[in-house]
Scaffold this motif. Structure first.
Motif: not given
Length: 105
Positions: A52-78
């Motif tokens: 479970s800790a590994m799943v959440y670690l990779f989830l948090v790491l993947g959110c880094t990429i999503l954050t950069f995309l969310a500046i101009f794309l509606p990632i958070t809204e989705g």
């Protein structure tokens, strides 16, 4: 070119263009919270603690990429829409099970 016009709703709300450091951290934390919520509501299974800790670690790491995309794309809204749909689904399923249990009794 006016960057403010091209920002997504949450990026504009957090004023990423005016306060880049604070705005990006707030956007990142929002995306992490929404990803965890969507994962828990829709996909989470009972796992051992380390897995479970590994799943959440990779989830948090993947959110880094999503954050950069969310500046101009509606990632958070989705993610907000996905969370709302999953919450409605959970409530309806809970009510159906409760109704089914009362009919059986």
């Amino acid at each position: 070119m006016n960057v403010q016009e091209h920002l997504s709703f949450f990026a504009g709300l957090y004023r990423v263009d005016e306060f880049p450091k604070l705005g990006m951290w707030m956007l990142y934390l929002t995306i992490v919270a929404l990803c965890i919520l969507v994962f828990k509501l829709g996909f989470a299974q009972k796992l051992p603690l380390l897995k479970s800790a590994m799943v959440y670690l990779f989830l948090v790491l993947g959110c880094t990429i999503l954050t950069f995309l969310a500046i101009f794309l509606p990632i958070t809204e989705g993610l907000v829409v996905a969370a709302l749909i999953l919450i409605i689904y959970r409530i309806r399923r809970h009510n159906f099970k409760k109704e089914e249990a009362s009919n059986d009794a």
